[in-house]
Design a protein around this motif. Structure first.
Motif, PDB file in Angstrom:
ATOM      1  N   TYR A 115       0.857  -1.179   0.000  1.00 18.65           N
ATOM      2  CA  TYR A 115       0.000   0.000   0.000  1.00 18.65           C
ATOM      3  C   TYR A 115       0.898   1.235   0.000  1.00 18.65           C
ATOM      4  N   PHE A 116       0.470   2.299  -0.667  1.00 19.88           N
ATOM      5  CA  PHE A 116       1.284   3.505  -0.794  1.00 19.88           C
ATOM      6  C   PHE A 116       1.293   4.284   0.522  1.00 19.88           C
ATOM      7  N   ASP A 117       2.099   3.806   1.433  1.00 20.51           N
ATOM      8  CA  ASP A 117       2.284   4.391   2.760  1.00 20.51           C
ATOM      9  C   ASP A 117       3.768   4.241   3.079  1.00 20.51           C
ATOM     10  N   TYR A 118       4.372   5.241   3.679  1.00 19.55           N
ATOM     11  CA  TYR A 118       5.819   5.223   3.928  1.00 19.55           C
ATOM     12  C   TYR A 118       6.277   4.013   4.733  1.00 19.55           C
ATOM     13  N   ARG A 119       5.451   3.546   5.664  1.00 19.87           N
ATOM     14  CA  ARG A 119       5.855   2.401   6.484  1.00 19.87           C
ATOM     15  C   ARG A 119       5.790   1.108   5.693  1.00 19.87           C
ATOM     16  N   GLN A 120       4.858   1.015   4.763  1.00 23.85           N
ATOM     17  CA  GLN A 120       4.708  -0.201   3.970  1.00 23.85           C
ATOM     18  C   GLN A 120       5.519  -0.157   2.669  1.00 23.85           C
ATOM     19  N   PHE A 121       5.543   0.998   2.031  1.00 15.81           N
ATOM     20  CA  PHE A 121       6.232   1.177   0.748  1.00 15.81           C
ATOM     21  C   PHE A 121       7.325   2.218   0.986  1.00 15.81           C
ATOM     22  N   THR A 122       8.456   1.740   1.486  1.00 15.63           N
ATOM     23  CA  THR A 122       9.555   2.610   1.901  1.00 15.63           C
ATOM     24  C   THR A 122      10.308   3.176   0.701  1.00 15.63           C
ATOM     25  N   ASN A 123      11.188   4.118   0.945  1.00 19.51           N
ATOM     26  CA  ASN A 123      12.037   4.646  -0.129  1.00 19.51           C
ATOM     27  C   ASN A 123      12.864   3.534  -0.760  1.00 19.51           C
ATOM     28  N   GLN A 124      13.321   2.574   0.032  1.00 25.12           N
ATOM     29  CA  GLN A 124      14.061   1.428  -0.511  1.00 25.12           C
ATOM     30  C   GLN A 124      13.165   0.620  -1.460  1.00 25.12           C
ATOM     31  N   ASP A 125      11.899   0.409  -1.068  1.00 28.62           N
ATOM     32  CA  ASP A 125      10.952  -0.299  -1.931  1.00 28.62           C
ATOM     33  C   ASP A 125      10.676   0.484  -3.215  1.00 28.62           C
ATOM     34  N   ILE A 126      10.558   1.807  -3.089  1.00 27.91           N
ATOM     35  CA  ILE A 126      10.353   2.640  -4.280  1.00 27.91           C
ATOM     36  C   ILE A 126      11.527   2.472  -5.232  1.00 27.91           C
ATOM     37  N   GLY A 127      12.754   2.445  -4.692  1.00 26.40           N
ATOM     38  CA  GLY A 127      13.936   2.215  -5.524  1.00 26.40           C
ATOM     39  C   GLY A 127      13.895   0.862  -6.212  1.00 26.40           C
ATOM     40  N   TRP A 128      13.490  -0.175  -5.487  1.00 33.81           N
ATOM     41  CA  TRP A 128      13.401  -1.523  -6.069  1.00 33.81           C
ATOM     42  C   TRP A 128      12.356  -1.547  -7.185  1.00 33.81           C
ATOM     43  N   MET A 129      11.187  -0.949  -6.921  1.00 34.68           N
ATOM     44  CA  MET A 129      10.125  -0.945  -7.926  1.00 34.68           C
ATOM     45  C   MET A 129      10.531  -0.124  -9.141  1.00 34.68           C
ATOM     46  N   THR A 130      11.219   0.985  -8.925  1.00 34.53           N
ATOM     47  CA  THR A 130      11.703   1.808 -10.030  1.00 34.53           C
ATOM     48  C   THR A 130      12.627   0.983 -10.926  1.00 34.53           C
ATOM     49  N   LYS A 131      13.574   0.277 -10.336  1.00 38.92           N
ATOM     50  CA  LYS A 131      14.494  -0.569 -11.126  1.00 38.92           C
ATOM     51  C   LYS A 131      13.740  -1.656 -11.873  1.00 38.92           C
ATOM     52  N   THR A 132      12.748  -2.239 -11.238  1.00 38.02           N
ATOM     53  CA  THR A 132      11.936  -3.277 -11.882  1.00 38.02           C
ATOM     54  C   THR A 132      11.196  -2.707 -13.088  1.00 38.02           C
ATOM     55  N   LEU A 133      10.610  -1.530 -12.930  1.00 36.55           N
ATOM     56  CA  LEU A 133       9.874  -0.908 -14.037  1.00 36.55           C
ATOM     57  C   LEU A 133      10.809  -0.458 -15.159  1.00 36.55           C
ATOM     58  N   VAL A 134      11.981   0.066 -14.801  1.00 34.13           N
ATOM     59  CA  VAL A 134      12.968   0.442 -15.822  1.00 34.13           C
ATOM     60  C   VAL A 134      13.353  -0.790 -16.638  1.00 34.13           C
ATOM     61  N   ALA A 135      13.590  -1.901 -15.964  1.00 31.60           N
ATOM     62  CA  ALA A 135      13.950  -3.137 -16.669  1.00 31.60           C
ATOM     63  C   ALA A 135      12.816  -3.579 -17.590  1.00 31.60           C
ATOM     64  N   TRP A 136      11.582  -3.480 -17.112  1.00 31.32           N
ATOM     65  CA  TRP A 136      10.431  -3.870 -17.940  1.00 31.32           C
ATOM     66  C   TRP A 136      10.337  -2.968 -19.171  1.00 31.32           C
ATOM     67  N   LEU A 137      10.448  -1.668 -18.964  1.00 32.47           N
ATOM     68  CA  LEU A 137      10.316  -0.724 -20.081  1.00 32.47           C
ATOM     69  C   LEU A 137      11.449  -0.844 -21.091  1.00 32.47           C
ATOM     70  N   SER A 138      12.609  -1.324 -20.667  1.00 31.97           N
ATOM     71  CA  SER A 138      13.743  -1.410 -21.581  1.00 31.97           C
ATOM     72  C   SER A 138      13.820  -2.757 -22.312  1.00 31.97           C
ATOM     73  N   GLN A 139      12.932  -3.687 -21.999  1.00 33.01           N
ATOM     74  CA  GLN A 139      12.903  -4.967 -22.710  1.00 33.01           C
ATOM     75  C   GLN A 139      12.326  -4.775 -24.106  1.00 33.01           C
ATOM     76  N   PRO A 140      12.939  -5.413 -25.114  1.00 29.62           N
ATOM     77  CA  PRO A 140      12.357  -5.315 -26.461  1.00 29.62           C
ATOM     78  C   PRO A 140      11.007  -6.023 -26.512  1.00 29.62           C
ATOM     79  N   ARG A 141      10.087  -5.435 -27.206  1.00 30.06           N
ATOM     80  CA  ARG A 141       8.743  -6.005 -27.370  1.00 30.06           C
ATOM     81  C   ARG A 141       8.382  -5.932 -28.849  1.00 30.06           C
ATOM     82  N   ASP A 142       7.348  -6.679 -29.213  1.00 32.50           N
ATOM     83  CA  ASP A 142       6.905  -6.580 -30.600  1.00 32.50           C
ATOM     84  C   ASP A 142       6.328  -5.181 -30.815  1.00 32.50           C
TER      85      ASP A 142
END
Length: 187
Positions: free
Chosen positions: A153-180
């Motif tokens: 849930y989007f709350d600092y205690r549940q979704f910490t800055n470290q988690d935001i960094g992890w999710m950002t890296k995950t999304l960057v990796a997804w967006l940079s994958q080649p797709r049809d």
């Protein structure tokens, strides 16, 4: 990408980034919206004043995540966010407004997400929606080979800055994958 006319929530009617939440702001007209309604300058402040600290956290985490993503990738969908030097500026001047590319949706997420990015806020909400996901960590899950993730849930205690960094890296990796070609145009 098709406009999101059958959904209800706040933000851009044709978003590339959709966040699903199982509650509505306690303030008219936002609590009764039956379509995707773009916000105007000052609406986030009004919702925060009426809804308290919980809504402030939701908006802040969403802004931090999208701004962080835009700073880490050159993906064309993030171009309009990169013009803001800080996540607070993005939140206050653009987020959830017409043309922002993002929405906060009150509907259940699709069982099969195919375009853009879909983030479901909270493990319990995702479980109630019976989403077919694979748990990557105790807090994060993804629909296999699809652009849908379950996040804390989007709350600092549940979704910490470290988690935001992890999710950002995950999304960057997804967006940079080649797709049809068809998938790339809508992602």
């Amino acid at each position: 990408m098709k406009a999101v006319t059958e959904l209800s929530g706040l933000g851009d009617p044709a978003p590339w980034c959709r966040v699903y939440i199982n509650r509505r702001p306690p303030l008219a007209p936002f609590e009764d919206v039956s379509h995707v309604m773009p916000l105007s300058n000052g609406d986030i402040d009004r919702i925060n004043a009426a809804g308290g600290n919980g809504w402030r956290k939701v908006f802040n985490v969403y802004a931090k995540l999208l701004h962080g993503l835009a700073m880490e990738t050159q993906h064309p969908r993030c171009q309009s966010i990169r013009r803001f030097s800080a996540w607070q500026q993005f939140r206050d001047e653009c987020m959830l407004q017409q043309g922002s590319g993002c929405a906060l949706l009150f509907n259940a997420p699709p069982l099969q997400a195919d375009d853009g990015i879909h983030l479901v806020m909270g493990k319990h909400y995702a479980q109630a929606c019976h989403l077919p996901v694979h748990w990557l960590t105790p807090s994060f899950a993804q629909q296999p080979a699809r652009p849908l993730w379950v996040t804390p849930y989007f709350d600092y205690r549940q979704f910490t800055n470290q988690d935001i960094g992890w999710m950002t890296k995950t999304l960057v990796a997804w967006l940079s994958q080649p797709r049809d070609h068809a998938t790339l145009a809508s992602t």
